[in-house]
Design a protein around this motif. Structure first.
Motif, PDB file in Angstrom:
ATOM      1  N   GLY A 182     -21.965  -5.628  11.484  1.00 19.59           N
ATOM      2  CA  GLY A 182     -22.202  -4.199  11.686  1.00 19.59           C
ATOM      3  C   GLY A 182     -21.103  -3.486  12.453  1.00 19.59           C
ATOM      4  O   GLY A 182     -21.093  -2.260  12.518  1.00 19.59           O
ATOM      5  N   GLU A 183     -20.193  -4.265  13.017  1.00 21.11           N
ATOM      6  CA  GLU A 183     -19.119  -3.658  13.814  1.00 21.11           C
ATOM      7  C   GLU A 183     -18.136  -2.913  12.907  1.00 21.11           C
ATOM      8  O   GLU A 183     -17.737  -3.425  11.878  1.00 21.11           O
ATOM      9  CB  GLU A 183     -18.374  -4.778  14.560  1.00 21.11           C
ATOM     10  N   MET A 184     -17.785  -1.666  13.268  1.00 22.81           N
ATOM     11  CA  MET A 184     -16.819  -0.885  12.506  1.00 22.81           C
ATOM     12  C   MET A 184     -15.417  -1.265  12.960  1.00 22.81           C
ATOM     13  O   MET A 184     -15.141  -1.320  14.150  1.00 22.81           O
ATOM     14  CB  MET A 184     -17.024   0.618  12.746  1.00 22.81           C
ATOM     15  N   VAL A 185     -14.550  -1.556  12.011  1.00 25.57           N
ATOM     16  CA  VAL A 185     -13.168  -1.939  12.356  1.00 25.57           C
ATOM     17  C   VAL A 185     -12.206  -1.153  11.475  1.00 25.57           C
ATOM     18  O   VAL A 185     -12.552  -0.720  10.388  1.00 25.57           O
ATOM     19  CB  VAL A 185     -12.920  -3.454  12.165  1.00 25.57           C
ATOM     20  N   SER A 186     -11.014  -0.983  11.964  1.00 28.95           N
ATOM     21  CA  SER A 186     -10.007  -0.281  11.168  1.00 28.95           C
ATOM     22  C   SER A 186      -8.702  -1.067  11.187  1.00 28.95           C
ATOM     23  O   SER A 186      -8.471  -1.898  12.067  1.00 28.95           O
ATOM     24  CB  SER A 186      -9.794   1.135  11.692  1.00 28.95           C
ATOM     25  N   GLU A 187      -7.874  -0.806  10.191  1.00 26.00           N
ATOM     26  CA  GLU A 187      -6.612  -1.548  10.077  1.00 26.00           C
ATOM     27  C   GLU A 187      -5.586  -0.640   9.402  1.00 26.00           C
ATOM     28  O   GLU A 187      -5.925   0.214   8.579  1.00 26.00           O
ATOM     29  CB  GLU A 187      -6.825  -2.814   9.238  1.00 26.00           C
ATOM     30  N   VAL A 188      -4.338  -0.884   9.741  1.00 30.24           N
ATOM     31  CA  VAL A 188      -3.261  -0.068   9.185  1.00 30.24           C
ATOM     32  C   VAL A 188      -2.647  -0.780   7.964  1.00 30.24           C
ATOM     33  O   VAL A 188      -2.358  -1.974   8.019  1.00 30.24           O
ATOM     34  CB  VAL A 188      -2.175   0.181  10.237  1.00 30.24           C
ATOM     35  N   PHE A 189      -2.463  -0.011   6.912  1.00 28.98           N
ATOM     36  CA  PHE A 189      -1.802  -0.531   5.702  1.00 28.98           C
ATOM     37  C   PHE A 189      -0.735   0.451   5.265  1.00 28.98           C
ATOM     38  O   PHE A 189      -0.732   1.621   5.697  1.00 28.98           O
ATOM     39  CB  PHE A 189      -2.833  -0.712   4.579  1.00 28.98           C
ATOM     40  N   TYR A 190       0.124  -0.028   4.367  1.00 28.20           N
ATOM     41  CA  TYR A 190       1.171   0.854   3.836  1.00 28.20           C
ATOM     42  C   TYR A 190       0.996   0.957   2.326  1.00 28.20           C
ATOM     43  O   TYR A 190       0.852  -0.064   1.652  1.00 28.20           O
ATOM     44  CB  TYR A 190       2.561   0.321   4.201  1.00 28.20           C
ATOM     45  N   LEU A 191       1.003   2.169   1.870  1.00 30.23           N
ATOM     46  CA  LEU A 191       0.780   2.379   0.433  1.00 30.23           C
ATOM     47  C   LEU A 191       1.989   1.883  -0.350  1.00 30.23           C
ATOM     48  O   LEU A 191       3.092   2.403  -0.198  1.00 30.23           O
ATOM     49  CB  LEU A 191       0.532   3.869   0.144  1.00 30.23           C
ATOM     50  N   ARG A 192       1.775   0.835  -1.176  1.00 32.66           N
ATOM     51  CA  ARG A 192       2.875   0.242  -1.953  1.00 32.66           C
ATOM     52  C   ARG A 192       2.749   0.531  -3.449  1.00 32.66           C
ATOM     53  O   ARG A 192       3.692   0.301  -4.189  1.00 32.66           O
ATOM     54  CB  ARG A 192       2.893  -1.293  -1.766  1.00 32.66           C
ATOM     55  N   GLY A 193       1.566   0.978  -3.844  1.00 35.38           N
ATOM     56  CA  GLY A 193       1.424   1.249  -5.271  1.00 35.38           C
ATOM     57  C   GLY A 193       0.227   2.148  -5.560  1.00 35.38           C
ATOM     58  O   GLY A 193      -0.706   2.208  -4.771  1.00 35.38           O
ATOM     59  N   VAL A 194       0.334   2.849  -6.705  1.00 34.92           N
ATOM     60  CA  VAL A 194      -0.772   3.709  -7.133  1.00 34.92           C
ATOM     61  C   VAL A 194      -1.279   3.201  -8.483  1.00 34.92           C
ATOM     62  O   VAL A 194      -0.488   2.976  -9.407  1.00 34.92           O
ATOM     63  CB  VAL A 194      -0.313   5.178  -7.252  1.00 34.92           C
ATOM     64  N   LEU A 195      -2.597   3.001  -8.570  1.00 34.05           N
ATOM     65  CA  LEU A 195      -3.198   2.477  -9.804  1.00 34.05           C
ATOM     66  C   LEU A 195      -3.686   3.622 -10.690  1.00 34.05           C
ATOM     67  O   LEU A 195      -4.343   4.537 -10.192  1.00 34.05           O
ATOM     68  CB  LEU A 195      -4.400   1.585  -9.467  1.00 34.05           C
ATOM     69  N   ALA A 196      -3.333   3.537 -11.950  1.00 36.78           N
ATOM     70  CA  ALA A 196      -3.818   4.555 -12.902  1.00 36.78           C
ATOM     71  C   ALA A 196      -4.280   3.839 -14.166  1.00 36.78           C
ATOM     72  O   ALA A 196      -3.494   3.551 -15.063  1.00 36.78           O
ATOM     73  CB  ALA A 196      -2.712   5.548 -13.225  1.00 36.78           C
ATOM     74  N   THR A 197      -5.574   3.550 -14.187  1.00 39.27           N
ATOM     75  CA  THR A 197      -6.108   2.798 -15.340  1.00 39.27           C
ATOM     76  C   THR A 197      -6.841   3.697 -16.322  1.00 39.27           C
ATOM     77  O   THR A 197      -7.053   3.322 -17.467  1.00 39.27           O
ATOM     78  CB  THR A 197      -7.115   1.731 -14.851  1.00 39.27           C
ATOM     79  N   GLY A 198      -7.253   4.867 -15.861  1.00 44.33           N
ATOM     80  CA  GLY A 198      -8.083   5.728 -16.710  1.00 44.33           C
ATOM     81  C   GLY A 198      -9.555   5.460 -16.479  1.00 44.33           C
ATOM     82  O   GLY A 198     -10.391   6.306 -16.784  1.00 44.33           O
ATOM     83  N   ALA A 199      -9.867   4.295 -15.944  1.00 43.21           N
ATOM     84  CA  ALA A 199     -11.277   3.973 -15.666  1.00 43.21           C
ATOM     85  C   ALA A 199     -11.672   4.602 -14.337  1.00 43.21           C
ATOM     86  O   ALA A 199     -11.021   4.358 -13.313  1.00 43.21           O
ATOM     87  CB  ALA A 199     -11.457   2.464 -15.614  1.00 43.21           C
ATOM     88  N   PRO A 200     -12.718   5.397 -14.339  1.00 44.57           N
ATOM     89  CA  PRO A 200     -13.045   6.160 -13.124  1.00 44.57           C
ATOM     90  C   PRO A 200     -13.366   5.276 -11.925  1.00 44.57           C
ATOM     91  O   PRO A 200     -13.012   5.619 -10.808  1.00 44.57           O
ATOM     92  CB  PRO A 200     -14.272   6.981 -13.552  1.00 44.57           C
ATOM     93  N   GLN A 201     -14.039   4.143 -12.152  1.00 42.04           N
ATOM     94  CA  GLN A 201     -14.420   3.316 -11.013  1.00 42.04           C
ATOM     95  C   GLN A 201     -13.189   2.770 -10.278  1.00 42.04           C
ATOM     96  O   GLN A 201     -13.267   2.416  -9.107  1.00 42.04           O
ATOM     97  CB  GLN A 201     -15.340   2.167 -11.441  1.00 42.04           C
ATOM     98  N   ILE A 202     -12.055   2.691 -10.973  1.00 42.52           N
ATOM     99  CA  ILE A 202     -10.827   2.227 -10.325  1.00 42.52           C
ATOM    100  C   ILE A 202     -10.042   3.415  -9.761  1.00 42.52           C
ATOM    101  O   ILE A 202      -9.707   3.451  -8.574  1.00 42.52           O
ATOM    102  CB  ILE A 202      -9.957   1.431 -11.317  1.00 42.52           C
ATOM    103  N   ASP A 203      -9.755   4.378 -10.597  1.00 44.87           N
ATOM    104  CA  ASP A 203      -8.867   5.461 -10.189  1.00 44.87           C
ATOM    105  C   ASP A 203      -9.455   6.320  -9.062  1.00 44.87           C
ATOM    106  O   ASP A 203      -8.739   6.853  -8.233  1.00 44.87           O
ATOM    107  CB  ASP A 203      -8.547   6.361 -11.377  1.00 44.87           C
TER     108      ASP A 203
END
Lengths: 415, 266
Positions: A182-203
């Protein structure tokens, strides 16, 4: 009285063939109609099978894989509490010949933030290397690159998520999620790529990070939420599913096939199958009517001759056989020529397909490719040829039966 | 020609047949009694609608009757099943119908051979028999022709050959000359008579053609379904010369060739 009225089927075959040729124009028109009908059916069937197969493949390869194994209850709860703590116990079954790829994943809900903007995301943590054996998600990158092994802070976002928070490649994104406790945690990431599949659940929702990072960040140690399997052929899914159900405890694990993971796609495929059957039914009905019409006209034209044949000693069963053979020859010729013609069209369309990219957005929504490549399958051949044959045979039975029941004396009197 | 009555091959007793069109009855035969004797050449005469064809069809096991008894070759044919009647026709009866009575997709020889094949004979044997009978009716050289390549007279001769190819005890011919011109009709009658003489087969022919009547050894006249007259022994033996057939002393093939010589279209 000795039953001597026996003639080989070869004799009646020759007789039937000659009868068909006595009115070549009528036979030709019937054949052309059949060939047109069956070749259209073959082409439509191949297009239907082609796009269904593409849709199935795209759906399976874009995200779900053929089979997913979860801890029992995870699909409903989507909670990290329902994770698989000892995935190795299951991975020993990945030696099955049907399995050509597997990967481990952690899926959980979270929040992606950049500056003052944030968006709800579905976090998917996966092994960068293993994932490429199971899905083609790594091929759907519109900008940047796929996860790099060893780069713990890599992040990929769906196109719409990235747009909604205004993220660009290289931006520092903060992901926030809830651990199993239940503990809320956060983390830093760096955007390395953008996904474009056309499928709404992914995009619209997906955020992809490395598996080991997620296990550490979410304090899951070796636990995962999904074990995703890919089989060599779609048709292997059921066999593999049965095998896994036999060996794994279904009390502890839920073993789900791709169609169970997204019932909407499964229903859409079933609907398309049903639509294909309706098309087959309509074309078959036309073919059946054509055969029935031709045979009834032939019967009318030859009523006197058939009456005389019975009068001089031909059995009614032999008349029935002769008329049925005429129908069968017509059906066989029409079906085979029709299927061959349809097959040739499919063959020539096979490489380039039918380009419907004008409607590509709508197609992507249903995991379809904008270029439909028709597909001839053994199943569709059996379905088309088998159904046509049976239906046309039924259509041939009535005129043949009617021929065998002709009143002899009335028939003989016809001038 | 030996016209001695030997024994009855067709015996008809109290035969009645009525057709119904809706609720309106049309009596075709009314308590008909008659005997046809072995090796007879009998003609059923009468106007159209007198019941000739109905009687022929019943005797040929093509049609059922309402009442009565028909014994043909010692078999009560009205008590036979459909399959038994088919077998009976194949083994006992040879048919010649009015016109267009050949199978159009078979050659003349195949048409004749067809009935032999139905009898269970081999292909080769059937074709040999067919060739023999086509020769016998003077069409030996036209065996490979299809019916539409033959004249009406030639087609009827093929039908005669087919009728005899099964070696039947009885040949039934229903108005065999009705669709032929006078000369061709005369020659066909002459042919039937010659075949009757040479092969001792019983012929029962329905016709109102005077030439056919003249050729008969017995004549039975029907009117409105009744037998109104019969000449059982009154008719003299038919003389082919009356039918323009001056060929009596030749062999059958020679006679037939001569008969149709000079007019192959007939």
């Amino acid at each position: 009285m000795a039953d001597t009225a026996r003639l080989g089927i070869g004799y009646y075959l020759r007789l039937s063939l000659r009868n068909l040729l006595r009115n070549p124009r009528r036979t030709g028109i019937t054949l052309i109609t059949m060939v047109f009908g069956i070749s259209t059916l073959t082409l439509l069937g191949a297009l239907n099978d082609g796009w269904l197969n593409q849709m199935k493949t795209n759906f399976i390869l874009s995200f779900t894989g053929h089979i997913q194994i979860h801890s029992q209850g995870f699909e409903a709860s989507q909670s990290l509490q329902d994770s698989i703590s000892e995935p190795d116990e299951i991975l020993r079954y990945t030696d099955y010949a049907e399995i050509i790829g597997w990967t481990l994943r952690i899926r959980t809900s979270g929040l992606a933030s950049l500056g003052g903007s944030s968006a709800g995301v579905q976090i998917m943590a996966t092994d960068p290397e293993q994932e490429t054996w199971v899905t083609s998600i790594h091929e759907n990158i519109s900008a940047g690159r796929w996860l790099s092994p060893g780069m713990a802070d890599d992040l990929l976002l769906g196109r719409n998520v990235a747009q909604s928070i205004g993220a660009k490649l290289g931006d520092k994104i903060i992901l926030m999620a809830q651990r199993a406790n239940g503990e809320m945690v956060s983390e830093v990431f760096y955007l390395r790529g953008v996904l474009a599949t056309g499928a709404p659940q992914i995009d619209r929702t997906l955020a992809v990070i490395p598996l080991h990072t997620a296990q550490h960040w979410l304090a899951l140690q070796n636990s995962v939420t999904d074990i995703v399997l890919r089989t060599e052929h779609h048709d292997d899914t059921d066999a593999l599913h049965r095998l896994l159900v036999q060996h794994l405890s279904t009390d502890r694990y839920e073993i789900l096939r791709w169609e169970e993971l997204d019932p909407m796609v499964s229903q859409w495929l079933n609907f398309s199958d049903a639509y294909g059957l309706v098309v087959i039914f309509v074309v078959i009905l036309l073919v059946l009517t054509e055969i029935l019409n031709t045979m009834l006209i032939a019967l009318h034209d030859r009523q006197k001759e058939l009456g005389i044949m019975v009068a001089i000693g031909t059995k009614k069963s032999q008349i029935f056989l002769m008329m049925m053979l005429e129908a069968v020859i017509l059906i066989l010729l029409g079906s085979l020529l029709g299927y061959l013609s349809g097959g040739l069209i499919v063959y020539f369309l096979g490489d380039q397909g039918i380009d419907l990219s004008h409607f590509s957005n709508a197609f992507q929504f249903f995991y379809m490719d904008p270029v439909i490549q028709p597909l001839l399958t053994q199943d569709s051949a059996i379905r088309i040829l088998g159904t046509t044959f049976v239906a046309a045979l039924i259509a041939g039975i009535y005129p043949a039966w009617k021929a065998a029941q002709l009143p002899v004396t009335q028939s003989i009197r016809i001038q | 020609m030996d016209t001695t009555i030997t024994q009855s091959i067709i015996s008809v007793r109290d035969l009645s047949k009525c057709y119904w069109i809706g609720k309106v009855p049309f009596p075709a035969l009314n308590r008909v009694n008659l005997e046809i004797y072995d090796n007879d050449f009998t003609v059923l005469a009468g106007r159209s609608g007198s019941g000739k064809s109905t009687l022929l069809n019943i005797v040929g096991a093509l049609e059922s009757a309402d009442t009565g008894e028909v014994v043909v070759d010692n078999q009560n044919i009205l008590q036979m099943s459909a399959d038994q009647r088919t077998q009976f026709r194949l083994q006992t009866i040879g048919f010649v119908f009015q016109a267009y009575n050949l199978i159009q997709v078979l050659t003349a020889q195949e048409n004749v051979a067809y009935v032999c094949r139905l009898q269970g004979k081999s292909k080769l044997e059937s074709l040999e028999i067919a060739a023999h009978w086509l020769d016998a009716v003077g069409l030996g050289e036209l065996g490979s022709r299809r019916p539409n390549q033959l004249s009406g007279g030639q087609q009827q001769r093929v039908a005669v050959a087919r009728a005899l190819a099964t070696n039947p005890k009885i040949v039934l011919a229903d108005e065999p000359t009705a669709n032929l011109d006078t000369v061709t009709a005369q020659k066909l009658v002459c042919l039937l008579q010659k075949l009757h003489d040479d092969f001792n087969t019983t012929f029962l022919i329905s016709s109102h053609d005077p030439d056919v009547k003249n050729a008969s050894s017995r004549l039975i006249k029907l009117s409105d379904g009744h037998v109104i007259k019969r000449w059982d022994e009154a008719l003299p033996p038919a003389d082919p010369t009356q039918l323009s057939c001056p060929i009596k002393n030749l062999s059958l093939s020679q006679r037939l060739r001569r008969l149709f010589e000079g007019n192959p279209a007939q």
